[in-house]
Every structure is written in structure tokens, then in C-alpha cells.
Design an enzyme around this catalytic site. Structure first.
Site, PDB file in Angstrom:
ATOM      1  N   GLN A 188     -13.963  10.461 -14.366  1.00  6.05           N
ATOM      2  CA  GLN A 188     -14.516  11.631 -13.691  1.00  6.05           C
ATOM      3  C   GLN A 188     -14.345  12.877 -14.555  1.00  6.05           C
ATOM      4  OE1 GLN A 188     -16.283  12.240 -11.035  1.00  6.05           O
ATOM      5  NE2 GLN A 188     -16.073  14.473 -11.018  1.00  6.05           N
ATOM      6  N   GLU A 189     -13.233  12.949 -15.265  1.00  2.00           N
ATOM      7  CA  GLU A 189     -12.933  14.131 -16.067  1.00  2.00           C
ATOM      8  C   GLU A 189     -13.714  14.164 -17.379  1.00  2.00           C
ATOM      9  OE1 GLU A 189     -11.416  16.534 -14.981  1.00  2.00           O
ATOM     10  OE2 GLU A 189     -10.269  15.751 -13.296  1.00  2.00           O
ATOM     11  N   SER A 190     -13.718  13.050 -18.103  1.00  2.00           N
ATOM     12  CA  SER A 190     -14.238  13.095 -19.473  1.00  2.00           C
ATOM     13  C   SER A 190     -15.228  11.988 -19.812  1.00  2.00           C
ATOM     14  CB  SER A 190     -13.067  12.986 -20.454  1.00  2.00           C
ATOM     15  OG  SER A 190     -12.474  11.689 -20.369  1.00  2.00           O
ATOM     16  N   ASN A 246      -7.152  19.324 -14.691  1.00  2.00           N
ATOM     17  CA  ASN A 246      -8.160  18.633 -13.884  1.00  2.00           C
ATOM     18  C   ASN A 246      -7.669  17.233 -13.590  1.00  2.00           C
ATOM     19  OD1 ASN A 246     -10.360  19.569 -12.692  1.00  2.00           O
ATOM     20  ND2 ASN A 246     -11.779  19.169 -14.345  1.00  2.00           N
TER      21      ASN A 246
END
Length: 544
Positions: free
Chosen positions: A317-319, A518
Site C-alpha cells: 500500500q505504501e510503496s 506511513n
């Protein structure tokens, strides 16, 4: 006179003893109730299906909606829980009839045939039956058009043998007598859905929840039309004059509905299924094959108390598993850490994937403690995800709004519906921390939940394929009874060391001057103690 009295006493004693013996024999001959048998045995035997929703063995032990419910019921009875999973539906009901299991708990609907033979508990959720096809192929939008398609082409409609879908299709044949379908005795619903997604099969029928969950792993699946209205899903027991077990099951389901436990479990297992994005899911499935194998060892190595698959979901989801990712807000790396947060957890280079994952998990561990203990352990993860994305203060505002509106501030089901209200003046004007993009936080959490479920399915599928597991094996599991963020000034020196970052779309905010990574606080499910694991012959597959 004395002899007569003695003889009379002797006769009375003999008659009394005879009566006691007779009564004892009568007591012993009285049949035990179903409930007495379970308690005397000390084990509740549950027949179930081995799948992602009902029951499976996760990294922390047994899990699944029906498993969690069965564990609670066994605890109420004061007995151990014995799960007897079958890989095919056709083996369950014969096992119930033979007395090999006490209850079937497998997410099965109340079809007319089942209700004639067996007793159903109160419903614990509802599904509809859906016609399923592959995205991009001919779409069946009505039974009339489907029948015509089956007559004019080589396309086939295939369903699981012994399933409740057969009764539905037989009813449809009364209106559409030319309807033809075939059954597969060696497949379950998931098998057929996978074969539809690859184009091997043209059409199948599945329950709505099963379709929604399967789309996370097979995004090419699509719904054509619904064959039924919502149908109740229940457990099943044998029909008998004895109602002791049935009466207790009615009370059990009534209590967990009233207490909100059932709603929390439903939210845990399929509260996220509505948020499906075809394009995003296809890209994610490709990444599971192309990228995850490279990073899986690091996720496993540094996951600590967390499920590594959940850490992997957060990282995607982050990267999107890009170690050189960056966002316009300055967060970078696999876990998209801010510079101040990286310093807090000892990360010197955010673009080093090992440092990023290790630091992210350390930070995650420190934040999870902030989530109120009044929230159940298995829901803390969702509140932590939301508080990371939108800010802890805004998450608490959403909980307060939930309470003001009569909802449960400790229930993710209730709170997630209030998060979007933080964008509306009439609501955020009454909060402590004001405006926030709560709708993005809700989507952020649901995305991670979807990725997590997809990774679980992908890993389980790989494990079976690589080990060449015999799917007829049966594993019986005996379960015993239960038992302020530091802010650091940004440094320009590290920015010069992290050259070559790649931009990535990311929904990262800060609020009220608090620096956040995050990341989310995710807690593993408590590891269930397993007293014994043994292999036994499988529940035989027979026609229901």
C-alpha cells in the site's frame, strides 16, 4: 409374632432393594441427550470446509469465521474443540448422519433439501447466488440469454456436485427447460472459480461472499446476474427429538448477535470485500509473482510479533514494493518513512529495503500501544491503520462522533462509517482536531485488508502447489479450553544521501505537528494453543 415381624421387615427390604436396582437400570437405559454426549466426551466435533472463510491453518494457528464461532461455542460448553475439515462439500453431511461430527459449520446456506433432512441454526450472515464468468468474455446478464448461449456454443455451465446450486438450477429449469449444466464431483467452489478466471470453464455459480473474496486472488472473475435473493447461512445438526444442543445453539447465536461479537467477526473476515478495484487488483496479482518472492525473506525476518503477510500488505500500500519510492511529502522507501520517524527507529538510509522494513516494524510496535485497550485485539489493527493515515487525533474524533450518534466507538464497523464525516463542516466543527480526509483513511485501511487477504490466498496456493499436497488428507486440530511521538527537526544531510528515489502515489498526511510514518499498528491474532495435531483419514466425499 416376632418371626412374623422379622419376615415382614425382610420382605420390605428385599422389595426396596429390588426397586432401587430396577430404578437404576431404568436410569441407565434412558438415552443421553446430544448435549450430555458432548460434555461427557469433553470434545465438540465440528465438520467444516478447508477454505479462506470457514477454516484454515494460518501462521498463528487455526483461523476463519466458523472456527472463531466454534471456539466460542466450545468455550461456553466447557469442552475442547476438534475441527474436522473436509476439502469437498459432499463428505460433510454423511459424516453428520453417521455421528462422526456434532455440527457442520462451513458457511452453508439453508437450501430446501438441507432443511428437510437437518436442523439449521439461526442465520449468521446472508448471501445471494451469482452467475460468474471471466471478465472480457461474453457476459451472461439473464438466464434466457445464458440458455441460448449454451445451446449455440460449446460453453458449459459447471457447478459443484452436491451443492445447493443444483436445486437453484433445477428450479430454473421449470421456467427454462432447455437449461443444461454439469456437475464436478472432485472440485469445490474455489476450484471452479479459478478455472473460470483462467478461461478453462465458461460459467459457474457461487455465493456472493465467495465471489467477492475470490476476486482478490482472481481479478478476472466477474458477476453476470443473481439467481436468488439473499439466503441465510447457518450451521447444521442432526434432526432428533432431543433439542438440548439445538436450544443452546439458538441461545448462543442470539447472545453473540446482541453483544455485537458477531458483527465484529463479520467485519474481521469480510468487511472489506466491497472495495474491489479491477485494475489495481490485476497489478497487485502480478506483483505477487514478480516482486513478493524477492522481499518475502525480509518481511519474514523483521515481522517480529506481526504476521509477515500483513507487513507485506502495508508495504505494498505504501510503496508497491518499490524500495526507491518517494512521495511529494518527503516519505521514502519500502515502508515510506518520514525522515524524523526514520531517526526515531534508527534508520540511517530509508532507501535500504532491509533498514526500511526493520524500522517500519519497530515504529509499528511502538504505536500499537496507543490504541485503546477497550478495542478488541483483532480490531486494533484497523484503528491503528486509520490513525496512522489520518492521524491519531482524527481517529479519536471519529470514535467520539460514533458515540455521539449512538454507535459503538470500539467497533471498526461503526467507526469506519464516521471517518468520511470528518470532511463535512457540520461534523468536524464539533471535533477537537477539525477537518480531516477521513474518506481516504477508510479506503487506505480497506485496501490493506484486501491486499492482506490476497497474499494469504496466494501463499496458501503456492504452498499446496510446491509441496504437492494430497488434498484428500485431513488434519484434525484439538483445541484446549481458553485461557507522545517524539518530533525531530528535518536534517538536510540525509536528503543528499538518498539520491535516485522514485516517485510513488501515496496518501500520506500529517496533523497537528505530529510526525508519523506511513505505517500502521497491526497486531497478530493471539496464537491459539494447540494441544495436539494429528493426521487422520479424511472425511469421505459422498453425495449429500
Amino acid at each position: 409374632m416376632h418371626k412374623i415381624f422379622s419376615r415382614w421387615i425382610y420382605q420390605v427390604v428385599i422389595l426396596t432393594l429390588f426397586g432401587v436396582v430396577l430404578a437404576g437400570c431404568q436410569i441407565e437405559s434412558d438415552p443421553k441427550s446430544e448435549l450430555d454426549k458432548v460434555r461427557e466426551r469433553g470434545v465438540l466435533r465440528i465438520g467444516t470446509l478447508n477454505n479462506q472463510l470457514a477454516y484454515y491453518i494460518g501462521p498463528d494457528g487455526p483461523t476463519g469465521l466458523d472456527y472463531d464461532l466454534a471456539k466460542r461455542f466450545a468455550d461456553e460448553l466447557g469442552v475442547k474443540l476438534e475441527m474436522k475439515p473436509a476439502y469437498h462439500l459432499t463428505g460433510l453431511f454423511p459424516a453428520l448422519e453417521k455421528g462422526e461430527i456434532d455440527i457442520i459449520a462451513a458457511g452453508l446456506s439453508q437450501s430446501p433439501e438441507r432443511l428437510k433432512k437437518y436442523r439449521a441454526t439461526p442465520a449468521y450472515y446472508y448471501v445471494s447466488q451469482q452467475m460468474v464468468y471471466k471478465t472480457g468474455s461474453w457476459r451472461p446478464n439473464s438466464m434466457e440469454k445464458l440458455v441460448k448461449r449454451l445451446q449455440e456454443t460449446d460453453d458449459k455451465l459447471t457447478v459443484v456436485k452436491g451443492s445447493h446450486f443444483i436445486h437453484t438450477l433445477e428450479e430454473q429449469k421449470q421456467e427454462f427447460p432447455d437449461l443444461e449444466f454439469q456437475t464436478d464431483p472432485n472440485a469445490d467452489v474455489k476450484d471452479l472459480l479459478e478455472r473460470v478466471s483462467t478461461g478453462e470453464l465458461a460459467f459457474t455459480v457461487a455465493d456472493s461472499v465467495e465471489v467477492a473474496l475470490s476476486q482478490r486472488l482472481y481479478p478476472d472473475l466477474d458477476r453476470g446476474f443473481e439467481l436468488t435473493e439473499d439466503q441465510p447461512i447457518s450451521w447444521f445438526i442432526r434432526r432428533a427429538d432431543d433439542e438440548s444442543l439445538y436450544a443452546l445453539l439458538i441461545e448462543f447465536f442470539g447472545n453473540i448477535k446482541q453483544s455485537g461479537e458477531l458483527a465484529q467477526l463479520e467485519e474481521k473476515y469480510f468487511g472489506h470485500v466491497e472495495s474491489f478495484d479491477y485494475v489495481d487488483t490485476r497489478a497487485f496479482i502480478r506483483a505477487l509473482d514478480d516482486k513478493l518472492p524477492k522481499w518475502e525473506p525480509l518481511f519474514k525476518q523483521y515481522s517480529q510479533e506481526f504476521d509477515w503477510r500483513l507487513i507485506a500488505a502495508v508495504s505494498y500500500q505504501e510503496s508497491h514494493w518499490n524500495p526507491r519510492a518517494k512521495s511529494p511529502t518527503g516519505v521514502r522507501g519500502m515502508m515510506m518513512l518520514t525522515l524524523p520517524t526514520a531517526k526515531i527507529v534508527g534508520v540511517k538510509n530509508r532507501l535500504d529495503p532491509e533498514q526500511s522494513i526493520h524500522g517500519g516494524v519497530k515504529y509499528l510496535s511502538s504505536i500499537v500501544e496507543r490504541v485503546p485497550d477497550s478495542i478488541s485485539e483483532h480490531e486494533k489493527m484497523w484503528f491503528a491503520l486509520a490513525s496512522y493515515n489520518v492521524g491519531y487525533g482524527h481517529m479519536m474524533d471519529a470514535r467520539r462522533l460514533t458515540k455521539m450518534q449512538g454507535g459503538d466507538p470500539d467497533s471498526w464497523t461503526d467507526v469506519k462509517e464516521r471517518l468520511p464525516l470528518l470532511k463535512r463542516r457540520q461534523f468536524y466543527s464539533k471535533t477537537r482536531y477539525g477537518y480531516a480526509r477521513g474518506d481516504e483513511a477508510k479506503k487506505y485501511v480497506e485496501n490493506i485488508r484486501g491486499y492482506y487477504q490476497s497474499i494469504i490466498g496466494h501463499v496458501e496456493k503456492q504452498a499446496v502447489a510446491e509441496a504437492e499436497v494430497n488434498v484428500d488428507d485431513l488434519q484434525v486440530i484439538d483445541m484446549p479450553l481458553s485461557e507522545t511521538t517524539e518530533t525531530i527537526q528535518n536534517s538536510s544531510s540525509e536528503e543528499s544521501q538518498e539520491e535516485g528515489s522514485e516517485p510513488v502515489q501515496n496518501s500520506h498526511n500529517t496533523d497537528n505537528g505530529v510526525v508519523r510514518a506511513n505505517l500502521t499498528e497491526i497486531v497478530k491474532e493471539p496464537t491459539a494453543a494447540i494441544s495436539e495435531v494429528k493426521n487422520t483419514p479424511p472425511i469421505e466425499s459422498k453425495a449429500e
